[in-house]
Design a protein around this motif. Structure first.
Motif, PDB file in Angstrom:
ATOM      1  N   ALA A 150       0.639  -1.348  -0.106  1.00 18.01           N
ATOM      2  CA  ALA A 150       0.032  -0.150   0.145  1.00 18.01           C
ATOM      3  C   ALA A 150       0.943   1.259  -0.202  1.00 18.01           C
ATOM      4  N   GLY A 151       2.184   1.089   0.303  1.00 17.11           N
ATOM      5  CA  GLY A 151       3.099   2.313  -0.059  1.00 17.11           C
ATOM      6  C   GLY A 151       4.043   2.392  -0.870  1.00 17.11           C
ATOM      7  N   ASP A 152       3.875   2.024  -2.046  1.00 13.25           N
ATOM      8  CA  ASP A 152       4.655   1.865  -3.025  1.00 13.25           C
ATOM      9  C   ASP A 152       5.350   3.267  -3.818  1.00 13.25           C
ATOM     10  N   GLU A 153       6.496   3.214  -3.897  1.00 15.65           N
ATOM     11  CA  GLU A 153       7.069   4.717  -4.551  1.00 15.65           C
ATOM     12  C   GLU A 153       8.279   4.246  -5.506  1.00 15.65           C
ATOM     13  N   SER A 154       8.880   5.384  -6.093  1.00 11.43           N
ATOM     14  CA  SER A 154      10.241   5.372  -6.866  1.00 11.43           C
ATOM     15  C   SER A 154      10.516   4.233  -7.555  1.00 11.43           C
ATOM     16  N   PRO A 155       9.701   3.749  -8.832  1.00 12.23           N
ATOM     17  CA  PRO A 155      10.248   2.485  -9.510  1.00 12.23           C
ATOM     18  C   PRO A 155      11.207   3.012 -10.092  1.00 12.23           C
ATOM     19  N   SER A 156      12.043   1.875 -10.668  1.00 12.80           N
ATOM     20  CA  SER A 156      13.261   2.421 -11.639  1.00 12.80           C
ATOM     21  C   SER A 156      13.648   0.955 -12.189  1.00 12.80           C
ATOM     22  N   PHE A 157      13.812   0.694 -13.432  1.00 11.92           N
ATOM     23  CA  PHE A 157      13.763  -0.408 -14.376  1.00 11.92           C
ATOM     24  C   PHE A 157      15.341  -0.763 -14.425  1.00 11.92           C
ATOM     25  N   ALA A 158      15.688  -2.192 -14.310  1.00  7.58           N
ATOM     26  CA  ALA A 158      16.868  -2.527 -14.575  1.00  7.58           C
ATOM     27  C   ALA A 158      17.290  -2.428 -15.790  1.00  7.58           C
ATOM     28  N   PRO A 159      18.641  -2.522 -16.404  1.00  7.59           N
ATOM     29  CA  PRO A 159      18.931  -1.910 -17.696  1.00  7.59           C
ATOM     30  C   PRO A 159      18.503  -2.881 -18.812  1.00  7.59           C
ATOM     31  N   ASN A 160      18.115  -4.107 -18.495  1.00  7.84           N
ATOM     32  CA  ASN A 160      17.730  -5.001 -19.613  1.00  7.84           C
ATOM     33  C   ASN A 160      16.007  -5.038 -19.576  1.00  7.84           C
ATOM     34  N   SER A 161      15.515  -4.110 -18.914  1.00  5.11           N
ATOM     35  CA  SER A 161      13.856  -3.987 -18.750  1.00  5.11           C
ATOM     36  C   SER A 161      13.067  -5.069 -18.248  1.00  5.11           C
ATOM     37  N   ARG A 162      13.802  -6.220 -17.574  1.00  6.29           N
ATOM     38  CA  ARG A 162      13.194  -7.248 -17.189  1.00  6.29           C
ATOM     39  C   ARG A 162      12.760  -7.331 -15.865  1.00  6.29           C
ATOM     40  N   LEU A 163      13.330  -6.557 -14.650  1.00  7.39           N
ATOM     41  CA  LEU A 163      12.973  -6.237 -13.416  1.00  7.39           C
ATOM     42  C   LEU A 163      12.779  -4.636 -13.190  1.00  7.39           C
ATOM     43  N   ILE A 164      12.272  -4.513 -11.951  1.00  2.00           N
ATOM     44  CA  ILE A 164      11.956  -3.189 -11.595  1.00  2.00           C
ATOM     45  C   ILE A 164      12.268  -3.196 -10.108  1.00  2.00           C
ATOM     46  N   VAL A 165      12.940  -2.301  -9.737  1.00  2.79           N
ATOM     47  CA  VAL A 165      13.273  -1.810  -8.275  1.00  2.79           C
ATOM     48  C   VAL A 165      12.576  -0.866  -7.676  1.00  2.79           C
ATOM     49  N   TYR A 166      11.992  -0.972  -6.380  1.00  3.49           N
ATOM     50  CA  TYR A 166      11.048   0.109  -5.916  1.00  3.49           C
ATOM     51  C   TYR A 166      11.136   0.096  -4.434  1.00  3.49           C
ATOM     52  N   ALA A 167      10.683   1.034  -3.781  1.00  5.46           N
ATOM     53  CA  ALA A 167      10.550   1.221  -2.362  1.00  5.46           C
ATOM     54  C   ALA A 167       9.114   0.916  -2.034  1.00  5.46           C
ATOM     55  N   THR A 168       8.894   0.255  -0.824  1.00  3.30           N
ATOM     56  CA  THR A 168       7.557   0.134  -0.415  1.00  3.30           C
ATOM     57  C   THR A 168       7.514   0.149   1.227  1.00  3.30           C
ATOM     58  N   ASN A 169       6.411  -0.318   1.648  1.00  2.00           N
ATOM     59  CA  ASN A 169       6.344  -0.419   3.007  1.00  2.00           C
ATOM     60  C   ASN A 169       5.503  -1.726   3.369  1.00  2.00           C
ATOM     61  N   GLN A 170       6.409  -2.872   4.066  1.00  5.51           N
ATOM     62  CA  GLN A 170       5.843  -4.029   4.577  1.00  5.51           C
ATOM     63  C   GLN A 170       5.951  -4.033   5.863  1.00  5.51           C
ATOM     64  N   GLN A 171       4.784  -4.305   6.645  1.00  4.46           N
ATOM     65  CA  GLN A 171       4.513  -4.530   8.104  1.00  4.46           C
ATOM     66  C   GLN A 171       5.164  -3.587   8.545  1.00  4.46           C
ATOM     67  N   GLY A 172       5.053  -2.411   8.292  1.00  5.39           N
ATOM     68  CA  GLY A 172       5.319  -0.934   9.075  1.00  5.39           C
ATOM     69  C   GLY A 172       6.815  -0.603   9.111  1.00  5.39           C
TER      70      GLY A 172
END
Length: 449
Positions: A393-415
């Motif tokens: 419920a608190g995702d932010e700042s997605p960024s793709f890997a240079p081969n376009s296959r993965l995304i890194v992002y920040a989120t909130n899990q269990q507080g």
């Protein structure tokens, strides 16, 4: 999500009608923060490293056996385990149980036995200490289905580079078996906040081996890799307002890029590395400008009475995507790199921010507010199909890997704030969780050159 705005223009325009109360609660304000300026820290490893937890099952995964490398038990880094984690995190591979099998690069595996166990491929290798303190790392990749030797590699590395050699092995295996370049030896940048101190980190793509690039009692936000991976642009509040710097990752030297009247925020590099786009309020409103790295007056690209922010280039440099509330609520638009009439891109949902374009130009990742929750979505740009990727419920700042296959992002899990990677269908996720502090603002660096 109690952290700094992923789009800092919104942080310094908190009184604007552009904000909803939900958005304000999700992100901490910058009021009341005190400090004495930014300083370069000594290059040291993060005290708390990350652990990778892979969850989910992909539709098609190649079964691969990764033997324990000969000599690995005495090695400071468990090469085979790192390779296994890399390949599983990619979503393209499923590890076959090797039950403690130790096999080096010169040992031909029992092809029939590994076929029986369901393996399509196998990795074997060794890690050996040398007299000068370095290590000799070797691998061999086998096609179990056809009984073929697919080649190998060898590295002579210092102890500090053992993890890098493991990631390069993962890259070799990934490329040999998929035909696409691996991203495991690339780096990510991210920001942490522990107490009142902010840190900008550079780490391996799995979050390990983190080294501090900068530390400050004032916020550091919006890190952005240069196209050649040698510099990070970022925003510092050491002057009690947002100012943009470029930081040389190898030397720690930095230079001021934007300190115009008002706020200077949300930097993003052009693909040729010759300029940045950023959001400036020098003319009164939050608008997007192009800033040449060799100086000169910034060129204004948007002409509106609205808030235009979070610009990012497509990989071919022909398009700039950005966020604007010109239609009444924040949506993602695109325009020519020279400006002109913007075209709206997002139509699903009433609040869409944080655009990231995949390097292959096929996908747009962004964060959408859904029922008060902020969730990562991926759009196929050719057809406009949108796929929700997460159940957080608190995702932010997605960024793709240079081969376009993965995304890194920040989120909130269990507080707890954390970084995650996900495949584009959301079926394979890996949590990169730190032991303490808030973790935010990830940016995935380019292929190493």
């Amino acid at each position: 999500m109690a952290n700094i705005l992923s789009c800092i223009v919104w942080a310094v325009n908190m009184t604007s009608n552009f904000f909803s109360q939900t958005s304000l609660k999700r992100r901490a304000t910058l009021k009341g923060l005190a400090g004495v300026g930014l300083f370069a820290s000594s290059a040291g490893y993060a005290i708390a490293q990350f652990r990778v937890e892979v969850s989910g099952v992909g539709m098609t995964q190649l079964p691969i056996a990764i033997a324990t490398f000969r000599g690995e038990a005495q090695s400071p880094q468990k090469i085979g385990s790192i390779v296994k984690a890399d390949l599983e995190r990619s979503g393209m591979f499923r590890a076959v149980d090797t039950a403690g099998v130790v096999a080096d690069e010169s040992t031909r595996p029992d092809i029939a036995a590994w076929r029986q166990k369901g393996a399509d491929a196998m990795v074997t290798g060794s890690v050996s200490p040398l007299a000068d303190g370095r290590f000799d790392v070797r691998l061999r990749l086998w096609d179990i289905v056809r009984g073929l030797d697919l080649g190998g590699q060898s590295f002579t590395v210092t102890q500090a580079d053992l993890r890098l050699s493991a990631h390069r092995i993962s890259d070799f295996v990934y490329e040999k078996l998929t035909g696409e370049k691996g991203i495991f030896s690339t780096r990510i940048a991210y920001v942490t906040k522990v107490g009142t101190r902010f840190n900008l980190w550079v780490a391996d793509s799995d979050g390990e081996g983190a080294q501090s690039a900068l530390t400050s009692p004032e916020p550091i936000i919006s890190p952005s890799w240069s196209p050649n991976g040698s510099q990070l642009a970022y925003v510092s509040f050491e002057s009690r307002k947002p100012v943009i710097y470029a930081h040389d990752v190898a030397t720690g030297k930095r230079r001021l890029l934007a300190n115009f009247r008002g706020s200077n925020s949300a930097p993003a590099w052009s693909p040729d590395g010759k300029q940045l786009v950023a959001t400036l309020t020098r003319d009164g409103g939050s608008q997007i400008y192009a800033i040449g790295l060799n100086g000169g007056d910034p060129k204004r690209l948007t002409q509106s009475s609205s808030i235009d922010t979070e610009p990012t280039y497509s990989a071919d440099g022909k398009t700039i995507y950005f966020v604007s509330d010109r239609g009444g609520s924040p949506q993602i638009y695109r325009m020519s790199p020279t400006g002109g009439n913007p075209e709206r891109v997002t139509f699903t949902g009433s609040y869409n921010i944080s655009p990231a374009v995949s390097p292959d130009g096929r996908w747009l990742a962004y964060v959408s507010r859904v029922g008060g929750a902020f969730k990562l979505h991926v759009m196929e740009l050719a057809g406009g199909k949108v796929t929700p990727i997460t159940d957080t419920a608190g995702d932010e700042s997605p960024s793709f890997a240079p081969n376009s296959r993965l995304i890194v992002y920040a989120t909130n899990q269990q507080g707890k704030e954390t970084l995650m990677t996900t495949t584009l269908d959301g079926k394979i996720k890996a949590r990169l969780s730190g032991a303490s502090g808030d973790i935010r603002e990830p940016d995935w660096g380019p292929f190493q050159r």
